[in-house]
Design an enzyme around this catalytic site. Structure first.
Site, mmCIF file in Angstrom:
data_model
loop_
_atom_site.group_PDB
_atom_site.id
_atom_site.type_symbol
_atom_site.label_atom_id
_atom_site.label_comp_id
_atom_site.label_asym_id
_atom_site.label_seq_id
_atom_site.Cartn_x
_atom_site.Cartn_y
_atom_site.Cartn_z
ATOM 1 N N SER A 145 -5.918 37.463 -10.258
ATOM 2 C CA SER A 145 -5.551 37.966 -11.580
ATOM 3 C C SER A 145 -6.320 37.233 -12.669
ATOM 4 O O SER A 145 -6.630 36.044 -12.527
ATOM 5 C CB SER A 145 -4.050 37.777 -11.816
ATOM 6 O OG SER A 145 -3.699 38.073 -13.150
ATOM 7 N N TYR A 158 3.354 32.895 -11.829
ATOM 8 C CA TYR A 158 2.393 33.928 -11.433
ATOM 9 C C TYR A 158 0.974 33.461 -11.724
ATOM 10 O O TYR A 158 0.098 33.525 -10.854
ATOM 11 C CB TYR A 158 2.697 35.225 -12.176
ATOM 12 C CG TYR A 158 1.715 36.334 -11.904
ATOM 13 C CD1 TYR A 158 1.845 37.147 -10.774
ATOM 14 C CD2 TYR A 158 0.654 36.576 -12.774
ATOM 15 C CE1 TYR A 158 0.934 38.162 -10.520
ATOM 16 C CE2 TYR A 158 -0.259 37.597 -12.525
ATOM 17 C CZ TYR A 158 -0.107 38.385 -11.405
ATOM 18 O OH TYR A 158 -1.016 39.384 -11.152
#
Length: 252
Positions: A145, A158
């Site tokens: 990501s 995350y």
């Protein structure tokens, strides 16, 4: 062609798009889902070609990782490529989350987003090293990501898990190159998936779309095309890379 590929988290979103892209190119795919066997079965039923499979299991468990991988090998006959796509994204802002909630969010996120891929990668390498035709040509591709670089203020676990996933992949690329095994990562920005619709359809949706100069977010197929390239036809010299797929929404 006819490479055997395990795609985790393929019951929806990016993973389902990856499974479709790979099957369209003639490869055999094991479609993994954590719990939703019905969704995984629907994805598999729509894939072109034959010989695909469904494997189900919670990848936060090392034992389940072992079972899922073994089932993929058994049903496909081999696994040449592992695509680590499964992941979780849950809000836990540091200034409004209880201590217990903070601990749970970190444990769960790291278990699924980092330790699951780490365990599957070990299993994949062990399989490649011991199969009759040897490890050369094996590939590990992970979905990271842009949050690994720009920060995720409401989902810090995350962001941290994806940064660690990038680093793990690059470490494996160096370690495995002498055996002819390729490892690389993609780092998407915001993607128009079922998980993202709550944000995109809410009051913050326009701001998210405006993060890219294209004025939109990615379609799952755009990320999937990059993953499929890395998983199959990307040259060996790309090993170790992290490819940004974020529509110029974050540049580094």
């Amino acid at each position: 062609m006819n490479t055997c590929i395990l795609v985790t988290g393929a019951g929806r979103g990016i993973g389902a798009a990856v499974a479709r892209a790979l099957a369209a190119d003639g490869h055999r795919v094991a479609v993994h889902a954590g719990r939703d066997a019905a969704s995984a079965s629907r994805v598999m039923a729509d894939l072109p070609g034959e010989g695909h499979a469904v494997v189900i299991g919670d990848l936060s468990s090392p034992e389940t990782c072992e079972r899922v991988f073994a089932e993929a090998v058994s049903t496909l006959g081999d696994v040449d490529v592992l695509v680590n796509n499964a992941g979780v994204f849950e809000a836990h802002p540091v200034d409004s989350t209880t201590y217990a909630g903070w601990q749970h969010a970190w444990r769960h996120t790291l278990d699924v987003n980092l330790l699951g891929p780490a365990n599957l990668s070990w299993l994949m390498v062990d399989h490649l090293m011991h199969r009759v035709r040897g490890p050369a040509g094996g590939r590990l591709v992970s979905v990271g990501s842009r949050g690994a670089y720009r920060g995720e203020p409401t989902t810090p676990a995350y962001g941290a898990s994806k940064a660690a996933l990038h680093a793990m992949t690059q470490s494996l690329a160096v370690a495995l190159a002498p055996s002819g095994i390729f490892a690389a990562t993609v780092a998407p920005g915001f993607v128009d998936t079922e998980m993202g619709r709550t944000v995109l359809d809410g009051p913050g949706g326009d701001a998210v779309r405006a993060q890219s100069p294209f004025g939109r977010v990615a379609e799952p197929a755009e990320v999937a095309a990059t993953v499929a390239w890395l998983a199959t036809t990307a040259p060996e010299w790309v090993s170790g890379t992290v490819i940004d797929v974020n529509g110029a929404s974050y540049l580094r």
